[in-house]
Design a protein around this motif. Structure first.
Motif, mmCIF file in Angstrom:
data_model
loop_
_atom_site.group_PDB
_atom_site.id
_atom_site.type_symbol
_atom_site.label_atom_id
_atom_site.label_comp_id
_atom_site.label_asym_id
_atom_site.label_seq_id
_atom_site.Cartn_x
_atom_site.Cartn_y
_atom_site.Cartn_z
ATOM 1 N N GLY A 201 0.788 -1.237 0.000
ATOM 2 C CA GLY A 201 0.000 0.000 0.000
ATOM 3 C C GLY A 201 0.815 1.279 0.000
ATOM 4 O O GLY A 201 1.920 1.358 -0.554
ATOM 5 N N ARG B 100 4.554 2.856 -1.558
ATOM 6 C CA ARG B 100 4.549 4.013 -2.480
ATOM 7 C C ARG B 100 5.459 5.127 -1.935
ATOM 8 O O ARG B 100 6.340 5.634 -2.631
ATOM 9 C CB ARG B 100 3.092 4.515 -2.591
ATOM 10 C CG ARG B 100 2.907 5.792 -3.365
ATOM 11 C CD ARG B 100 1.531 6.395 -3.028
ATOM 12 N NE ARG B 100 1.495 6.900 -1.670
ATOM 13 C CZ ARG B 100 0.462 6.794 -0.852
ATOM 14 N NH1 ARG B 100 -0.657 6.212 -1.215
ATOM 15 N NH2 ARG B 100 0.516 7.282 0.371
ATOM 16 N N ASP C 173 2.503 5.053 8.600
ATOM 17 C CA ASP C 173 1.474 4.000 8.630
ATOM 18 C C ASP C 173 1.997 2.770 7.895
ATOM 19 O O ASP C 173 1.996 2.723 6.665
ATOM 20 C CB ASP C 173 0.190 4.477 7.932
ATOM 21 C CG ASP C 173 -0.486 5.593 8.697
ATOM 22 O OD1 ASP C 173 -0.076 5.850 9.845
ATOM 23 O OD2 ASP C 173 -1.416 6.205 8.148
ATOM 24 N N ARG D 20 -6.905 -3.414 -5.005
ATOM 25 C CA ARG D 20 -6.530 -2.060 -4.543
ATOM 26 C C ARG D 20 -6.928 -0.969 -5.530
ATOM 27 O O ARG D 20 -7.315 -1.250 -6.661
ATOM 28 C CB ARG D 20 -5.034 -2.024 -4.228
ATOM 29 C CG ARG D 20 -4.748 -2.862 -2.999
ATOM 30 C CD ARG D 20 -3.325 -2.980 -2.619
ATOM 31 N NE ARG D 20 -3.245 -3.897 -1.496
ATOM 32 C CZ ARG D 20 -3.324 -3.523 -0.225
ATOM 33 N NH1 ARG D 20 -3.438 -2.268 0.098
ATOM 34 N NH2 ARG D 20 -3.270 -4.427 0.733
ATOM 35 N N ASP E 110 -16.123 1.093 -5.874
ATOM 36 C CA ASP E 110 -15.813 1.860 -4.672
ATOM 37 C C ASP E 110 -15.655 3.342 -5.044
ATOM 38 O O ASP E 110 -14.556 3.821 -5.328
ATOM 39 C CB ASP E 110 -14.508 1.319 -4.054
ATOM 40 C CG ASP E 110 -14.115 2.080 -2.803
ATOM 41 O OD1 ASP E 110 -14.795 3.070 -2.460
ATOM 42 O OD2 ASP E 110 -13.117 1.696 -2.162
ATOM 43 N N THR F 289 -15.578 5.918 -3.342
ATOM 44 C CA THR F 289 -14.713 6.765 -2.490
ATOM 45 C C THR F 289 -13.340 6.934 -3.149
ATOM 46 O O THR F 289 -12.593 7.846 -2.829
ATOM 47 C CB THR F 289 -14.512 6.191 -1.067
ATOM 48 O OG1 THR F 289 -13.770 4.985 -1.144
ATOM 49 C CG2 THR F 289 -15.828 5.952 -0.362
ATOM 50 N N ARG F 290 -13.031 6.059 -4.108
ATOM 51 C CA ARG F 290 -11.746 6.169 -4.826
ATOM 52 C C ARG F 290 -11.686 7.438 -5.679
ATOM 53 O O ARG F 290 -10.602 7.879 -6.043
ATOM 54 C CB ARG F 290 -11.525 4.922 -5.695
ATOM 55 C CG ARG F 290 -11.219 3.727 -4.839
ATOM 56 C CD ARG F 290 -11.054 2.460 -5.621
ATOM 57 N NE ARG F 290 -10.665 1.380 -4.723
ATOM 58 C CZ ARG F 290 -10.728 0.105 -5.027
ATOM 59 N NH1 ARG F 290 -11.169 -0.255 -6.222
ATOM 60 N NH2 ARG F 290 -10.344 -0.802 -4.164
ATOM 61 N N ARG G 193 -10.108 9.737 -3.466
ATOM 62 C CA ARG G 193 -8.703 9.329 -3.278
ATOM 63 C C ARG G 193 -7.854 9.693 -4.502
ATOM 64 O O ARG G 193 -6.723 10.136 -4.372
ATOM 65 C CB ARG G 193 -8.632 7.817 -3.001
ATOM 66 C CG ARG G 193 -9.275 7.411 -1.671
ATOM 67 C CD ARG G 193 -9.298 5.914 -1.477
ATOM 68 N NE ARG G 193 -7.967 5.332 -1.394
ATOM 69 C CZ ARG G 193 -7.243 5.289 -0.290
ATOM 70 N NH1 ARG G 193 -7.695 5.817 0.821
ATOM 71 N NH2 ARG G 193 -6.048 4.733 -0.296
ATOM 72 N N ARG H 103 -7.139 13.264 -4.341
ATOM 73 C CA ARG H 103 -6.232 13.554 -3.211
ATOM 74 C C ARG H 103 -4.776 13.231 -3.562
ATOM 75 O O ARG H 103 -3.885 14.044 -3.360
ATOM 76 C CB ARG H 103 -6.678 12.733 -1.987
ATOM 77 C CG ARG H 103 -5.846 12.978 -0.750
ATOM 78 C CD ARG H 103 -6.628 12.642 0.486
ATOM 79 N NE ARG H 103 -6.916 11.226 0.639
ATOM 80 C CZ ARG H 103 -6.113 10.353 1.222
ATOM 81 N NH1 ARG H 103 -4.953 10.746 1.700
ATOM 82 N NH2 ARG H 103 -6.462 9.073 1.345
ATOM 83 N N PHE H 104 -4.555 12.046 -4.146
ATOM 84 C CA PHE H 104 -3.164 11.670 -4.469
ATOM 85 C C PHE H 104 -2.641 12.512 -5.637
ATOM 86 O O PHE H 104 -1.483 12.897 -5.652
ATOM 87 C CB PHE H 104 -3.055 10.170 -4.788
ATOM 88 C CG PHE H 104 -3.340 9.294 -3.590
ATOM 89 C CD1 PHE H 104 -2.618 9.454 -2.416
ATOM 90 C CD2 PHE H 104 -4.326 8.318 -3.625
ATOM 91 C CE1 PHE H 104 -2.871 8.658 -1.295
ATOM 92 C CE2 PHE H 104 -4.592 7.519 -2.518
ATOM 93 C CZ PHE H 104 -3.860 7.691 -1.351
HETATM 94 N N1 CTP Z 1 -7.106 1.097 -0.492
HETATM 95 C C1 CTP Z 1 -7.842 0.804 -1.628
HETATM 96 N N2 CTP Z 1 -9.082 1.371 -1.805
HETATM 97 C C2 CTP Z 1 -9.579 2.222 -0.865
HETATM 98 C C3 CTP Z 1 -8.841 2.502 0.287
HETATM 99 C C4 CTP Z 1 -7.603 1.922 0.435
HETATM 100 O O1 CTP Z 1 -7.392 0.055 -2.489
HETATM 101 N N3 CTP Z 1 -10.789 2.760 -1.033
HETATM 102 C C5 CTP Z 1 -5.784 0.445 -0.325
HETATM 103 C C6 CTP Z 1 -4.648 1.129 -1.069
HETATM 104 O O2 CTP Z 1 -3.768 0.128 -1.510
HETATM 105 C C7 CTP Z 1 -3.999 1.999 -0.012
HETATM 106 C C8 CTP Z 1 -4.146 1.114 1.215
HETATM 107 O O3 CTP Z 1 -5.410 0.454 1.044
HETATM 108 O O4 CTP Z 1 -2.648 2.265 -0.301
HETATM 109 C C9 CTP Z 1 -4.126 1.895 2.516
HETATM 110 O O5 CTP Z 1 -5.157 2.866 2.519
HETATM 111 P P1 CTP Z 1 -5.038 4.234 3.297
HETATM 112 O O6 CTP Z 1 -4.338 4.016 4.574
HETATM 113 O O7 CTP Z 1 -6.388 4.846 3.301
HETATM 114 O O8 CTP Z 1 -4.204 5.140 2.308
HETATM 115 P P2 CTP Z 1 -2.693 5.297 1.962
HETATM 116 O O9 CTP Z 1 -2.501 4.816 0.573
HETATM 117 O O10 CTP Z 1 -1.798 4.713 2.995
HETATM 118 O O11 CTP Z 1 -2.570 6.884 1.885
HETATM 119 P P3 CTP Z 1 -2.227 7.977 2.981
HETATM 120 O O12 CTP Z 1 -0.833 8.350 2.662
HETATM 121 O O13 CTP Z 1 -3.176 9.078 2.706
HETATM 122 O O14 CTP Z 1 -2.432 7.363 4.330
#
Ligand code: CTP
Length: 423
Positions: free
Chosen positions: A34, A38, A48, A122, A167, A169-170, A173, A176-177
């Motif tokens: 995850g 990255r 985390d 993911r 999903d 909510t992506r 995301r 955001r990224f």
């Molecule tokens: N993930 C996903 N789909 C989502 C949420 C999470 O596939 N809706 C997966 C991704 O692989 C992500 C991992 O779960 O990298 C961890 O999610 P999260 O902790 O929410 O995000 P991070 O990628 O770690 O980003 P951040 O730096 O904002 O914490």
């Protein structure tokens, strides 16, 4: 592996070594996955840790928590567990799994799977890489979906065309990224994102899941950029259909940002601010109170959060009106601002263009906030005043005199009581 771990702090390195040794003892394959992987490649700070094991993730997590003496929070539905360490490091451990979406925007059903299945479930290629911790994969970067290439070419890419439908909510995301790293959402991914937006997939998603992805957006460093892109690509109907980002809102956002920076710089030791809440209040500023109440209810904010949002909405105009008058006494400033949250006060400061109001609020933080009196009930008793409800009234009068600069020491407080209390 050594190369990737070089830049990490000692605690993270030790945790990774511990994960390796538990994986070896239990004879299972474990992987770092995850966002942690990255950011390891991007050399960005990330506390985390995300670990996936091909096998029993809960058993692995239990051993981890046992060795570290840290509390384990289990999430049965997805066979995952979280450890939060005293240093602030968060450790998520999961069993590798395959996911199925019974219907769009619903939570997935899961069955055990291998690393490839787990990577495929993911969100984006850049979040779907893994680093092996044990066995034949130890130290190896496993990149089934060309995440490294997308990191290099700064692209946000989904792994399959239904990703945003499964999903939604992506969508939040992806934005955001993209904005955080200054990447671009890759053309096909953008097409799919827009399609999901047209199908109103965000509106069909459980509001609490949206809240959990919206708060991180508001916590990003580039929050105004994030919000502008959100507006451009999907709008804010998923929060409230009347919500727009007007030029006025944008100005307020900018001003809020400067006030947050001012506060953090001036008072680094005061309690931490929930900056995201200030931005959220700024975003909702043009909505009517009833709409804001409905947003708070739907998004199921915690009681304290909803209270701060509504308090700001209901009191900001009155407070600005009161502070706009000439010669407002310190005791009045105190009585107006002390009941409010820091978040609401700072947004009022951001909203007001009146220099006087700005100065009153700055004085409040500098001098009056948290001011208290030195005499106690015991002192009043010693002065021969029998305990009763008027004690509160006496205390309030002392505080008022103190705020207005008429008295300051305990002796002066005692003398003041003798003057105002008729025996
Ligand atoms: N993930 C996903 N789909 C989502 C949420 C999470 O596939 N809706 C997966 C991704 O692989 C992500 C991992 O779960 O990298 C961890 O999610 P999260 O902790 O929410 O995000 P991070 O990628 O770690 O980003 P951040 O730096 O904002 O914490």
């Amino acid at each position: 592996m050594k190369n990737y771990l070089n830049g990490l702090n000692r605690e993270l390195k030790q945790l990774i070594l511990l994960a390796q040794s538990i994986a070896l003892e239990q004879g299972i394959s474990a992987y770092l996955v995850g966002g942690f992987v990255r950011d390891l490649i991007l050399k960005a700070k990330n506390l985390d840790l995300d670990i996936v094991v091909e096998g029993n993730g809960i058993k692995f997590a239990e051993e981890f928590s046992c060795r570290l003496g840290a509390k384990l929070i289990r999430h049965k539905r997805f066979a995952t567990a979280t450890l939060i360490l005293r240093s602030g490091i968060k450790l998520d451990i999961a069993s590798a799994r395959k996911e199925f979406y019974p219907k769009p925007a619903a939570l997935p059903q899961v069955i055990p799977g291998n690393l490839r299945d787990d990577s495929y479930r993911r969100d984006f290629s850049i979040n779907a890489m893994a680093i092996g911790l044990s066995g034949k994969d130890a130290g190896r970067l496993i990149d089934y979906f060309h995440g490294q290439e997308d990191l290099r070419s700064k692209k946000i890419r989904i792994l399959h065309s239904l990703s945003f439908i499964d999903d939604p909510t992506r969508i939040l995301r992806a934005i955001r990224f993209e904005q955080r790293y200054n990447f671009k959402i890759e053309p096909d991914t953008l097409k799919n994102l827009k399609k999901a937006a047209r199908l109103k997939m965000l509106e069909k998603t459980e509001p609490q899941r949206l809240r959990d992805e919206l708060i991180p957006v508001l916590k990003e460093k580039t929050v105004l950029k994030q919000i502008k892109r959100l507006r451009e690509l999907v709008g804010f109907a998923f929060i409230n259909k009347r919500l727009l980002l007007s030029p006025k809102n944008r100005v307020l956002f900018k001003a809020a940002e400067s006030q947050i920076n001012w506060f953090k710089k001036t008072y680094p030791k005061r309690r931490g601010l929930d900056s995201w809440l200030i931005y959220f209040m700024a975003l909702l500023d043009s909505l009517a109170t009833r709409d804001i109440k409905s947003v708070c209810r739907r998004f199921a904010f915690r009681k304290g959060e909803a209270k701060r949002i509504l308090n700001y909405k209901q009191s900001n105009r009155v407070i600005m009106g009161e502070l706009h008058r000439s010669q407002v006494k310190p005791a009045k400033i105190f009585s107006l601002l002390e009941p409010l949250s820091y978040e609401a006060i700072l947004l009022i400061k951001a909203k007001s263009k009146d220099k006087k109001i700005n100065k009153y609020i700055a004085d409040f933080f500098k001098i009056y906030n948290g001011m208290c009196i030195s005499v106690s009930g015991d002192d009043l008793r010693k002065l021969g005043i029998l305990p009763g409800p008027y004690y509160q009234g006496i205390f309030a009068k002392i505080l008022q005199a103190k705020l207005n600069g008429k008295i300051s020491t305990k002796e002066q407080e005692l003398a003041f009581i003798k003057k105002i209390y008729r025996y």
